[in-house]
Design a protein around this motif. Sequence first.
Motif, PDB file in Angstrom:
ATOM      1  N   ASN A 104       0.853  -1.183   0.000  1.00 25.18           N
ATOM      2  CA  ASN A 104       0.000   0.000   0.000  1.00 25.18           C
ATOM      3  C   ASN A 104       0.891   1.235   0.000  1.00 25.18           C
ATOM      4  O   ASN A 104       1.604   1.499   0.961  1.00 25.18           O
ATOM      5  CB  ASN A 104      -0.908  -0.011   1.233  1.00 25.18           C
ATOM      6  CG  ASN A 104      -1.963   1.083   1.183  1.00 25.18           C
ATOM      7  OD1 ASN A 104      -1.905   1.987   0.346  1.00 25.18           O
ATOM      8  ND2 ASN A 104      -2.933   1.006   2.080  1.00 25.18           N
ATOM      9  N   GLU A 105       0.857   1.989  -1.098  1.00 23.16           N
ATOM     10  CA  GLU A 105       1.685   3.187  -1.218  1.00 23.16           C
ATOM     11  C   GLU A 105       0.911   4.466  -0.903  1.00 23.16           C
ATOM     12  O   GLU A 105       1.436   5.561  -1.066  1.00 23.16           O
ATOM     13  CB  GLU A 105       2.282   3.269  -2.628  1.00 23.16           C
ATOM     14  CG  GLU A 105       3.234   2.114  -2.938  1.00 23.16           C
ATOM     15  CD  GLU A 105       3.834   2.192  -4.326  1.00 23.16           C
ATOM     16  OE1 GLU A 105       5.059   2.021  -4.446  1.00 23.16           O
ATOM     17  OE2 GLU A 105       3.066   2.422  -5.283  1.00 23.16           O
ATOM     18  N   GLY A 146       2.809   3.662  -8.702  1.00 21.55           N
ATOM     19  CA  GLY A 146       3.461   2.442  -9.125  1.00 21.55           C
ATOM     20  C   GLY A 146       4.200   2.659 -10.440  1.00 21.55           C
ATOM     21  O   GLY A 146       3.944   3.615 -11.164  1.00 21.55           O
ATOM     22  N   GLY A 147       5.142   1.779 -10.722  1.00 21.72           N
ATOM     23  CA  GLY A 147       5.943   1.926 -11.923  1.00 21.72           C
ATOM     24  C   GLY A 147       7.163   2.792 -11.726  1.00 21.72           C
ATOM     25  O   GLY A 147       7.988   2.945 -12.627  1.00 21.72           O
ATOM     26  N   HIS A 148       7.283   3.385 -10.545  1.00 15.08           N
ATOM     27  CA  HIS A 148       8.438   4.188 -10.175  1.00 15.08           C
ATOM     28  C   HIS A 148       8.914   3.705  -8.804  1.00 15.08           C
ATOM     29  O   HIS A 148       8.134   3.148  -8.024  1.00 15.08           O
ATOM     30  CB  HIS A 148       8.080   5.671 -10.117  1.00 15.08           C
ATOM     31  CG  HIS A 148       7.533   6.211 -11.403  1.00 15.08           C
ATOM     32  ND1 HIS A 148       8.339   6.617 -12.437  1.00 15.08           N
ATOM     33  CD2 HIS A 148       6.253   6.381 -11.832  1.00 15.08           C
ATOM     34  CE1 HIS A 148       7.582   7.034 -13.443  1.00 15.08           C
ATOM     35  NE2 HIS A 148       6.308   6.897 -13.097  1.00 15.08           N
ATOM     36  N   PRO A 149      10.189   3.925  -8.457  1.00 17.72           N
ATOM     37  CA  PRO A 149      10.688   3.420  -7.178  1.00 17.72           C
ATOM     38  C   PRO A 149      10.124   4.201  -5.995  1.00 17.72           C
ATOM     39  O   PRO A 149       9.824   5.389  -6.106  1.00 17.72           O
ATOM     40  CB  PRO A 149      12.206   3.635  -7.292  1.00 17.72           C
ATOM     41  CG  PRO A 149      12.346   4.795  -8.226  1.00 17.72           C
ATOM     42  CD  PRO A 149      11.236   4.637  -9.229  1.00 17.72           C
ATOM     43  N   ASP A 191      15.422   6.594 -11.514  1.00 13.97           N
ATOM     44  CA  ASP A 191      14.105   7.166 -11.715  1.00 13.97           C
ATOM     45  C   ASP A 191      13.696   7.815 -10.399  1.00 13.97           C
ATOM     46  O   ASP A 191      14.197   7.444  -9.333  1.00 13.97           O
ATOM     47  CB  ASP A 191      13.102   6.076 -12.129  1.00 13.97           C
ATOM     48  CG  ASP A 191      11.778   6.655 -12.610  1.00 13.97           C
ATOM     49  OD1 ASP A 191      11.708   7.882 -12.823  1.00 13.97           O
ATOM     50  OD2 ASP A 191      10.819   5.883 -12.768  1.00 13.97           O
ATOM     51  N   THR A 192      12.799   8.768 -10.453  1.00 16.03           N
ATOM     52  CA  THR A 192      12.387   9.476  -9.243  1.00 16.03           C
ATOM     53  C   THR A 192      11.108   8.888  -8.662  1.00 16.03           C
ATOM     54  O   THR A 192      10.200   8.508  -9.399  1.00 16.03           O
ATOM     55  CB  THR A 192      12.147  10.964  -9.554  1.00 16.03           C
ATOM     56  OG1 THR A 192      11.224  11.070 -10.645  1.00 16.03           O
ATOM     57  CG2 THR A 192      13.445  11.665  -9.917  1.00 16.03           C
ATOM     58  N   PRO A 193      10.995   8.831  -7.334  1.00 13.60           N
ATOM     59  CA  PRO A 193       9.727   8.461  -6.716  1.00 13.60           C
ATOM     60  C   PRO A 193       8.674   9.510  -7.045  1.00 13.60           C
ATOM     61  O   PRO A 193       8.984  10.701  -7.140  1.00 13.60           O
ATOM     62  CB  PRO A 193      10.054   8.461  -5.214  1.00 13.60           C
ATOM     63  CG  PRO A 193      11.536   8.382  -5.129  1.00 13.60           C
ATOM     64  CD  PRO A 193      12.052   9.081  -6.344  1.00 13.60           C
ATOM     65  N   ARG A 194       7.435   9.078  -7.190  1.00 13.05           N
ATOM     66  CA  ARG A 194       6.383  10.009  -7.603  1.00 13.05           C
ATOM     67  C   ARG A 194       5.102   9.752  -6.813  1.00 13.05           C
ATOM     68  O   ARG A 194       4.843   8.637  -6.381  1.00 13.05           O
ATOM     69  CB  ARG A 194       6.131   9.911  -9.103  1.00 13.05           C
ATOM     70  CG  ARG A 194       7.420  10.086  -9.888  1.00 13.05           C
ATOM     71  CD  ARG A 194       7.257  10.089 -11.364  1.00 13.05           C
ATOM     72  NE  ARG A 194       8.574  10.111 -12.013  1.00 13.05           N
ATOM     73  CZ  ARG A 194       8.795  10.437 -13.262  1.00 13.05           C
ATOM     74  NH1 ARG A 194       7.782  10.767 -14.042  1.00 13.05           N
ATOM     75  NH2 ARG A 194      10.014  10.429 -13.751  1.00 13.05           N
ATOM     76  N   THR A 195       4.312  10.797  -6.664  1.00  9.04           N
ATOM     77  CA  THR A 195       3.073  10.680  -5.899  1.00  9.04           C
ATOM     78  C   THR A 195       2.078  11.742  -6.333  1.00  9.04           C
ATOM     79  O   THR A 195       2.459  12.794  -6.849  1.00  9.04           O
ATOM     80  CB  THR A 195       3.351  10.826  -4.390  1.00  9.04           C
ATOM     81  OG1 THR A 195       2.147  10.583  -3.653  1.00  9.04           O
ATOM     82  CG2 THR A 195       3.871  12.220  -4.037  1.00  9.04           C
ATOM     83  N   THR A 196       0.807  11.454  -6.139  1.00 10.59           N
ATOM     84  CA  THR A 196      -0.230  12.473  -6.225  1.00 10.59           C
ATOM     85  C   THR A 196      -0.303  13.174  -4.865  1.00 10.59           C
ATOM     86  O   THR A 196       0.293  12.727  -3.881  1.00 10.59           O
ATOM     87  CB  THR A 196      -1.592  11.850  -6.536  1.00 10.59           C
ATOM     88  OG1 THR A 196      -2.018  11.063  -5.415  1.00 10.59           O
ATOM     89  CG2 THR A 196      -1.526  10.966  -7.775  1.00 10.59           C
ATOM     90  N   GLY A 220       7.367  14.853  -7.849  1.00 10.74           N
ATOM     91  CA  GLY A 220       8.535  13.993  -7.966  1.00 10.74           C
ATOM     92  C   GLY A 220       9.017  13.785  -9.375  1.00 10.74           C
ATOM     93  O   GLY A 220      10.091  13.229  -9.583  1.00 10.74           O
ATOM     94  N   SER A 221       8.250  14.211 -10.372  1.00 11.04           N
ATOM     95  CA  SER A 221       8.702  14.045 -11.753  1.00 11.04           C
ATOM     96  C   SER A 221       9.811  15.050 -12.046  1.00 11.04           C
ATOM     97  O   SER A 221      10.016  16.011 -11.300  1.00 11.04           O
ATOM     98  CB  SER A 221       7.550  14.247 -12.729  1.00 11.04           C
ATOM     99  OG  SER A 221       7.087  15.592 -12.681  1.00 11.04           O
TER     100      SER A 221
END
Length: 302
Positions: free
Chosen positions: A17-18, A39-42, A96-101, A163-164
């Motif tokens: 659960n992220e 998901g799809g990013h670290p 790659d960068t971690p990303r979030t909404t 995070g992008s």
Amino acid sequence: MKFSVFQLSRRGGREKNEDRMGYCYTREASLFVLADGMGGHPDGEVAAQIALQTMSAVFQRDAKPRVPQPPTFLSAGLMAAHHQIIRYASERALLDTPRTTLVAGLVQGGELHWVHCGDSRLYVVRDGALLSRTRDHSYIEAQANAGVAVEGMNRNVLFTCLGSTVRPMFDVAGPLKLNEGDKVLLCSDGLWGSLDDEEIVGLMCALPVSDAVPALVERALEVAGEHSDNVTVLAMEWETPADSAFESSGYTETQLMSEGVFASTIQTGVVDPMLDDLDEEAIERSIAEINEAIRRTATRRR
């Protein structure tokens, strides 16, 4: 201030659960935050946690006991969170960068202000009806708003996030004067991806938030089945009238708090001194640094 609040997160058919959510408040202001690591990013869960911690830290710093300029605070807090995620990736030379909404609602002076980036949503419900909700930063929402057919289109494709390696796009809205009994709900796409707005609003209106949130989460998991996304919901009811059937659901009351007291369900770190100097140039420098780090790391691994 007096409000009822309830939050719940459940893992669906995913490995982890992220999603992250929480709230904090002073005597005269309260902040509600939810983030959905992508998901799809670290390290999506790390990005979500950094976003919450940074927003909370900036709130703790600025709310004395009110935030001076709510729109400025929300914009600066979101960009500070983006900056901190970029720094996390840069320091670890991630490919790659971690990303979030991120979606956050600030209440003070009886008014609601909010900011969002991505497809985590904020709903406002009043008198049994949907008063307002955020519009997703997704290609499917953009196409739908343009009148283009969206059948079969992937709803998970976003055009911005925190995070992008490009500057995030985000929307700031408000103020909305809250009435007694208004409800504000923040959620990840695991909720609205399974339930339509009518069902979400119906359950929010029929039950106190302490019952509505678990009911919504369980219903979303049931509808989605074994392939369900993680479902995270945080909801607040404002100044419930004394004659309400929901009055016994419990409240947070802040009137007796001292001016300097800060309370939070979010694990808050030390405020980074660099946040005071955060500006467009600092953001661009950080983005350039992470892109260069990615380039160097990729070169070394060839």
